[in-house]
Scaffold this motif. Structure first.
Motif, PDB file in Angstrom:
ATOM      1  N   GLY A   7       0.818  -1.208   0.000  1.00 51.50           N
ATOM      2  CA  GLY A   7       0.000   0.000   0.000  1.00 51.50           C
ATOM      3  C   GLY A   7       0.848   1.252   0.000  1.00 51.50           C
ATOM      4  N   ARG A   8       1.949   1.236   0.705  1.00 58.61           N
ATOM      5  CA  ARG A   8       2.857   2.392   0.750  1.00 58.61           C
ATOM      6  C   ARG A   8       3.431   2.683  -0.636  1.00 58.61           C
ATOM      7  NH1 ARG A   8       3.537   5.646   5.431  1.00 58.61           N
ATOM      8  NH2 ARG A   8       2.814   4.383   7.149  1.00 58.61           N
ATOM      9  N   GLU A   9       3.749   1.638  -1.385  1.00 61.45           N
ATOM     10  CA  GLU A   9       4.269   1.836  -2.744  1.00 61.45           C
ATOM     11  C   GLU A   9       3.192   2.408  -3.658  1.00 61.45           C
ATOM     12  OE1 GLU A   9       5.569  -2.188  -3.168  1.00 61.45           O
ATOM     13  OE2 GLU A   9       7.666  -1.664  -2.833  1.00 61.45           O
ATOM     14  N   ILE A  10       1.972   1.959  -3.482  1.00 61.52           N
ATOM     15  CA  ILE A  10       0.866   2.484  -4.282  1.00 61.52           C
ATOM     16  C   ILE A  10       0.664   3.966  -4.006  1.00 61.52           C
ATOM     17  CG2 ILE A  10      -1.644   2.403  -4.595  1.00 61.52           C
ATOM     18  CD1 ILE A  10      -1.410  -0.670  -4.200  1.00 61.52           C
ATOM     19  N   LEU A  11       0.744   4.354  -2.733  1.00 58.90           N
ATOM     20  CA  LEU A  11       0.521   5.754  -2.362  1.00 58.90           C
ATOM     21  C   LEU A  11       1.493   6.705  -3.044  1.00 58.90           C
ATOM     22  CD1 LEU A  11      -0.351   5.459   1.418  1.00 58.90           C
ATOM     23  CD2 LEU A  11      -1.887   6.020  -0.483  1.00 58.90           C
ATOM     24  N   LYS A  12       2.665   6.236  -3.400  1.00 61.96           N
ATOM     25  CA  LYS A  12       3.634   7.078  -4.105  1.00 61.96           C
ATOM     26  C   LYS A  12       3.129   7.506  -5.478  1.00 61.96           C
ATOM     27  CE  LYS A  12       7.611   4.846  -1.967  1.00 61.96           C
ATOM     28  NZ  LYS A  12       8.784   3.993  -2.207  1.00 61.96           N
ATOM     29  N   HIS A  13       2.048   6.865  -5.947  1.00 59.76           N
ATOM     30  CA  HIS A  13       1.485   7.147  -7.270  1.00 59.76           C
ATOM     31  C   HIS A  13       0.090   7.754  -7.190  1.00 59.76           C
ATOM     32  CE1 HIS A  13       4.815   4.901  -8.956  1.00 59.76           C
ATOM     33  NE2 HIS A  13       4.596   4.000  -8.025  1.00 59.76           N
ATOM     34  N   VAL A  14      -0.332   8.138  -5.992  1.00 59.78           N
ATOM     35  CA  VAL A  14      -1.690   8.634  -5.771  1.00 59.78           C
ATOM     36  C   VAL A  14      -1.644  10.094  -5.333  1.00 59.78           C
ATOM     37  CG1 VAL A  14      -3.751   8.375  -4.325  1.00 59.78           C
ATOM     38  CG2 VAL A  14      -2.553   6.345  -5.165  1.00 59.78           C
ATOM     39  N   ASP A  15      -2.524  10.903  -5.914  1.00 59.83           N
ATOM     40  CA  ASP A  15      -2.679  12.284  -5.456  1.00 59.83           C
ATOM     41  C   ASP A  15      -3.685  12.270  -4.302  1.00 59.83           C
ATOM     42  OD1 ASP A  15      -1.087  13.065  -7.579  1.00 59.83           O
ATOM     43  OD2 ASP A  15      -2.780  13.627  -8.846  1.00 59.83           O
ATOM     44  N   HIS A  16      -3.278  12.777  -3.161  1.00 58.73           N
ATOM     45  CA  HIS A  16      -4.196  12.904  -2.021  1.00 58.73           C
ATOM     46  C   HIS A  16      -4.994  14.179  -2.281  1.00 58.73           C
ATOM     47  CE1 HIS A  16      -5.714  11.764   1.770  1.00 58.73           C
ATOM     48  NE2 HIS A  16      -4.917  12.469   2.562  1.00 58.73           N
ATOM     49  N   THR A  17      -6.311  14.062  -2.352  1.00 59.85           N
ATOM     50  CA  THR A  17      -7.140  15.123  -2.920  1.00 59.85           C
ATOM     51  C   THR A  17      -8.248  15.566  -1.978  1.00 59.85           C
ATOM     52  OG1 THR A  17      -6.723  14.226  -5.123  1.00 59.85           O
ATOM     53  CG2 THR A  17      -8.606  15.685  -4.906  1.00 59.85           C
ATOM     54  N   LEU A  18      -8.463  16.882  -1.951  1.00 60.63           N
ATOM     55  CA  LEU A  18      -9.608  17.467  -1.257  1.00 60.63           C
ATOM     56  C   LEU A  18     -10.105  18.625  -2.110  1.00 60.63           C
ATOM     57  CD1 LEU A  18     -11.540  17.726   1.119  1.00 60.63           C
ATOM     58  CD2 LEU A  18      -9.832  19.170   2.244  1.00 60.63           C
ATOM     59  N   LEU A  19     -11.206  18.402  -2.813  1.00 61.76           N
ATOM     60  CA  LEU A  19     -11.736  19.422  -3.723  1.00 61.76           C
ATOM     61  C   LEU A  19     -13.198  19.775  -3.437  1.00 61.76           C
ATOM     62  CD1 LEU A  19     -10.135  18.129  -7.034  1.00 61.76           C
ATOM     63  CD2 LEU A  19      -9.399  20.079  -5.643  1.00 61.76           C
TER      64      LEU A  19
END
Length: 150
Positions: A7-19
């Protein structure tokens, strides 16, 4: 041999978003704090918060913001202005929304021109294209996927 990723490796490719339209600066700061802890690819936040977040976190995580959000209705010139301002405020990445009405009208050349115009403003910075596919049929999805990947 099957390789699994964490999961940590996946998070490196995810934008944490609040819109969400009711987002506050305090909520955005909490989002940034989470993104730093979990080492996400970036945080994607409303344009109004880019400047204060850049000032407070000074590059601790890449900042992404949205242009023409949420439905891409703004004129290309307005999106160009938004992009320039976001970059001046400290955005590292831009997520632009394409105009769904132009997809429906099959104005794919105009969409491609708009993407190119925004990319020119972004220069070497990352530009991502948001396509609200829930409004499109399968044929439109295929065609717009071809346009945004050229």
């Amino acid at each position: 041999m099957k390789t699994s990723i964490t999961g940590r490796e996946i998070l490196k490719h995810v934008d944490h978003t609040l819109l969400k339209p009711t987002a506050t600066l305090a909520e955005v700061e909490a989002l940034v704090e989470e993104a730093i802890v979990y080492k996400t690819a970036s945080v994607c936040i409303p344009p109004i918060f880019v400047k204060p977040i850049k000032a407070k976190y000074k590059g601790a995580i890449p900042l992404c913001t949205v242009i023409g959000f949420p439905l891409g209705y703004a004129a290309t010139e307005a999106k160009i202005f938004e992009t320039k301002q976001a970059l001046l405020d400290g955005a590292d990445e831009i997520d632009m929304v394409i105009p769904i009405g132009l997809v429906k009208a099959q104005e794919f050349d105009a969409i491609e021109q708009e993407i190119r115009a925004i990319k020119e403003v972004c220069g070497t910075r990352i530009l991502k294209v948001i396509v609200e596919t829930c409004y499109l049929n399968e044929t439109e999805k295929v065609k717009i996927a071809q346009v945004v990947t050229t």
